[in-house]
Design an enzyme around this catalytic site. Structure first.
Site, PDB file in Angstrom:
ATOM      1  N   ASP A 131      25.694  68.764  33.860  1.00  0.00           N
ATOM      2  CA  ASP A 131      24.835  69.818  33.324  1.00  0.00           C
ATOM      3  C   ASP A 131      25.390  71.207  33.620  1.00  0.00           C
ATOM      4  O   ASP A 131      26.092  71.409  34.613  1.00  0.00           O
ATOM      5  CB  ASP A 131      23.441  69.740  33.974  1.00  0.00           C
ATOM      6  CG  ASP A 131      22.643  68.532  33.511  1.00  0.00           C
ATOM      7  OD1 ASP A 131      23.190  67.699  32.777  1.00  0.00           O
ATOM      8  OD2 ASP A 131      21.463  68.446  33.891  1.00  0.00           O
ATOM      9  N   HIS A 180      26.756  68.411  38.139  1.00  0.00           N
ATOM     10  CA  HIS A 180      26.797  69.745  37.520  1.00  0.00           C
ATOM     11  C   HIS A 180      28.229  70.259  37.501  1.00  0.00           C
ATOM     12  O   HIS A 180      28.875  70.286  38.564  1.00  0.00           O
ATOM     13  CB  HIS A 180      25.918  70.730  38.294  1.00  0.00           C
ATOM     14  CG  HIS A 180      24.464  70.392  38.209  1.00  0.00           C
ATOM     15  ND1 HIS A 180      23.888  69.407  38.969  1.00  0.00           N
ATOM     16  CD2 HIS A 180      23.486  70.887  37.405  1.00  0.00           C
ATOM     17  CE1 HIS A 180      22.610  69.309  38.651  1.00  0.00           C
ATOM     18  NE2 HIS A 180      22.329  70.188  37.714  1.00  0.00           N
TER      19      HIS A 180
HETATM   20 ZN   LIG Z   1      20.611  72.623  34.238  1.00  0.00          ZN
END
Ligand SMILES: [Zn+2]
Length: 205
Positions: free
Chosen positions: A33, A171
């Protein structure tokens, strides 16, 4: 309380979201992400390549607009992308109309039928509309790679309990990179040895 793993009863309480992919095959779904990021995303892609792994990148539209070449590399290498809004909005603090407009703006840069709400925070009124157009992808396993003082051992211990169809969150961001550099190679190695492969989340609505 349920820091790393979403228990089944919570998954069942929110059936309009995808928490895992239903399969008996030894396949895992790694997701990244908040990118793309010109260095960190390329590092991730290089790690994935070593294991012939495919993944899904939930991109922030603004970052795609800043780093279109990096975004293109993701797609060129056979990975897939999902919409993560244009400005990484928290649904709970945003009016429905602003949330939809921001998602639409991101969709100009990210062609995908997958959507993940930033922070996993989305109002029912928002998900109700977005699920007409998108498959709403949550996760079963959260690495917590963005935590400054992450207990890496605890995170790995929980992640290693994953099974067929589990969806992991990482991430490709500056905040997470420190932990990501340990977690990602370790988990790719561990699950590869167990005979798992890594694939993109099915894109069909
Ligand atoms: Zn996010």
């Amino acid at each position: 309380m349920f820091k790393y793993r979403i228990p089944l009863f919570l998954q069942l309480l929110a059936p309009s979201y995808t928490w895992k992919v239903h399969t008996n095959d030894k396949v895992l779904y790694f997701t990244f992400d908040d990118g793309p990021h010109p260095e960190i995303t390329l590092w991730v892609l290089n790690e994935l390549k070593k294991f012939n792994a495919k993944a899904t990148f939930f991109c922030v539209g603004e970052n795609v607009s800043k780093f279109p070449e990096t975004y293109q590399v993701i797609l060129n290498q056979g990975h897939s992308a999902g919409n993560h809004t244009f400005n990484h909005l928290k649904g709970w603090n945003t009016s429905d109309n602003d949330y939809f407009l921001n998602t639409e703006k991101a969709a100009q840069f990210i062609k995908s039928s997958l959507f993940r709400p930033p922070y996993g925070r989305i109002k029912p009124s928002q998900s109700k509309v977005l699920k007409e157009k998108y498959k709403l992808i949550m996760w079963s396993h959260l690495t917590c790679d963005y935590e400054k003082n992450l207990n890496i051992k605890a995170s790995l211990h929980q992640m290693k309990k994953a099974g067929p169809g589990s969806i992991f969150v990482f991430h490709d961001s500056e905040k997470a990179f420190h932990n990501l550099q340990i977690l990602l190679p370790e988990l790719l190695t561990y699950f590869s040895k167990l005979g798992f492969r890594f694939d993109v989340i099915p894109n069909e609505k």
